[in-house]
Design an enzyme around this catalytic site. Structure first.
Site, short mmCIF file in Angstrom:
data_model
loop_
_atom_site.label_atom_id
_atom_site.label_comp_id
_atom_site.label_asym_id
_atom_site.label_seq_id
_atom_site.Cartn_x
_atom_site.Cartn_y
_atom_site.Cartn_z
N ASP A 44 1.63 14.95 6.38
CA ASP A 44 1.21 14.62 7.75
C ASP A 44 2.39 14.84 8.70
OD1 ASP A 44 0.68 13.30 10.13
OD2 ASP A 44 -0.43 11.67 9.17
N LYS B 248 5.46 -10.89 -10.78
CA LYS B 248 5.41 -10.23 -9.48
C LYS B 248 4.02 -9.64 -9.26
CE LYS B 248 6.11 -6.19 -8.45
NZ LYS B 248 7.29 -5.44 -8.03
N LYS C 42 -2.04 8.79 -11.12
CA LYS C 42 -1.09 9.25 -10.11
C LYS C 42 -0.12 10.25 -10.72
CE LYS C 42 -1.12 5.11 -7.15
NZ LYS C 42 -0.28 4.03 -6.59
N GLN D 130 8.93 3.80 1.20
CA GLN D 130 9.82 4.13 0.09
C GLN D 130 10.78 5.26 0.45
OE1 GLN D 130 11.35 3.24 -2.90
NE2 GLN D 130 10.31 1.47 -2.11
N GLY E 131 6.70 7.80 -7.51
CA GLY E 131 5.37 7.54 -6.95
C GLY E 131 4.32 7.16 -7.99
N ALA E 132 4.45 7.70 -9.19
CA ALA E 132 3.40 7.50 -10.20
C ALA E 132 3.60 6.15 -10.89
CB ALA E 132 3.42 8.63 -11.23
N ASP E 133 2.84 5.16 -10.43
CA ASP E 133 2.97 3.82 -10.99
C ASP E 133 1.63 3.30 -11.50
OD1 ASP E 133 1.65 3.54 -8.64
OD2 ASP E 133 2.96 2.01 -7.79
#
Lengths: 318, 318
Positions: A164, A67, A230, A139, A224-226
């Site tokens: 935001d 992938k 991060k 996500q 989120g931390a990939d």
């Protein structure tokens, strides 16, 4: 070689089947029935982008999957989606390319959200309904849908926080137009205090969630931390947690949410458990309603394989 | 997304342009103008196969490339080629897939052979003509063609040795039918003694070439060791060589021909030089006609990027 485009893949994707396949794939990873090499990572910092390559093979599967997933964080300014990608399925017997899934990141988004919902279902208090979602991107949206589809034994209530405010407003309207009511959360600290479950979905490089904001009994699924650098959670919170669940310990300690706490020796490897092991043996999961639990999901090739397999089976390719 | 099949890629491939691009790419790698992360490796040992994923980005290039290459060593028994693969070109600006090159390993075979000829040209004695080729597979054939096309200042004479005598016989006939005369070598030791240049092209896991067989002045381009455990050269020969040239030092010391000598501390990193540096500065290359030189080619994503770029430019995609 069968080539499937995004639209075909969307039509061939069955949420329930994919969720079952993804759940089984976590177990395979943790019991050794999968070969999942380290994730390939290519930074493309000139354009605020990166590329992850996840690949592997589940034992006895007729295909293995590679992938390629990109994240280009300035894309929304160009009117383009942040994430993109493609999957290649190859014969595990001859190495020939069997199928190309031009999903443009659709399956990654979906299996990531499914993974998050599986982790939340396994680890949150059984009666937890109040969810704070941190982030207002694709996500965040997919995870709200996935949690609604997977945690069907209760009525979930979502608050969403994002840095935001304009984006947050559009996000809430967007979901409302899909018939899904969520509330905008104006203050993240208050949001954390009210939440029983927190889903973090940002590409942040500094902690978004502070330790002091989290009360006992909270479950956090951090997805989120990939990549190296991060992080979304205060490392003191990672240390404080009663249960740290990694999708893959090796990845999480290298570049996931647990990496900073591990690097600074606040935690060690023995203080983490793998999601597949918890799914196979609930006794390894949450023990009381007062425990703080954290699931650190860095994303596994096995999720991609499971998602791709579901689609390829539906398409009659395998 | 532009999709090119093998036949189109064969027609769009220009040897000279590709050789120039591959040579430049070696220089880019060694002078830091390329991001080439570690190679991904997936063993598929149930079927005597493996998969390499090579990917990277040359600075300022509009695309980056991910190459998936498989080797299934029992395929010939099924009447299928051993190597296979596909390349994906993605925008370095947005991460979108730009093109899919269904080359089935054609570009890998070609750029590997080109790399070998570039290394030989840079490192062998300027008047060397007698070449021993070890192996009788697709790489042996491609490397003979590539050396003939690139070392045009001399008439090369090829001897070919292979463990399997029947295969060797067919190989010699096959090349003859293409108008290329090569001689079968019956004894590898004698073959080494007669050769000025040796090209090793096997997937061997034990040394095929012994130290005692090699005389001073010989150049060896070893391109078979592309994964942990593979090796073609006696480690004493690696130690004895006057010049050790790596396509990428990090890769070669990890899983190339130099890896065993490095692991057993016969050589250290400072005793290797990178091919790109030799190509940019001939003073780093062979110094006398008595030196033994070894080029260890593990294969670089930058070669794939160069090959893919040549094709994509010819196709008008970039």
């Amino acid at each position: 070689v069968r080539i499937l485009d995004r639209q075909q893949i969307v039509e061939l994707s069955d949420f329930s089947k994919m969720a079952e396949a993804v759940e089984r794939s976590y177990v395979s990873v943790s019991n050794g029935a999968a070969t999942i090499p380290p994730v390939g990572y290519l930074p493309l910092s000139e354009h605020n982008g990166d590329c992850h390559i996840k690949f592997g093979h589940l034992l006895d599967d007729p295909v293995f999957v590679v992938k390629i997933a990109t994240g280009f964080y300035d894309n929304p300014k160009l009117g383009l989606p942040t994430s993109n990608g493609i999957m290649i399925a190859l014969s595990a017997t001859t190495g020939e390319v069997v199928a190309i899934l031009q999903d443009e990141g659709y399956l990654t988004d979906l299996r990531t959200a499914i993974g998050s919902a599986i982790a939340t279902k396994a680890l949150a208090k059984k009666d937890a309904t109040r969810i704070l979602v941190v982030g207002a991107g694709i996500q965040a949206k997919q995870q709200i849908h996935a949690h609604n589809k997977l945690l069907t034994d209760r009525a979930l209530a979502f608050e969403v926080w994002a840095r935001d405010l304009e984006k947050l407003k559009r996000f809430v309207q967007d979901l409302e137009s899909e018939g899904c009511v969520v509330n905008a959360c104006e203050d993240i600290e208050t949001g954390c205090d009210a939440a029983e479950i927190i889903l973090t979905t940002t590409p942040s490089r500094t902690p978004v969630i502070q330790n002091e904001w989290i009360k006992d009994g909270t479950h956090i699924t951090a997805s989120g931390a990939d990549a190296p650098g991060k992080c979304e959670l205060d490392e003191k919170l990672v240390k404080r947690a009663d249960l740290r669940v990694a999708d893959k310990i090796e990845q999480c300690l290298d570049h996931g949410e647990f990496a900073r706490a591990f690097a600074t020796q606040l935690i060690d490897q023995s203080q983490c458990v793998e999601l597949g092991n918890v799914l196979a043996n609930a006794a390894l999961g949450r023990k009381t309603n007062q425990q703080i639990t954290i699931a650190d999901l860095t994303g596994l090739a096995s999720q991609d394989i499971a998602a791709a397999r579901t689609v390829l089976e539906a398409a009659g390719v395998i």
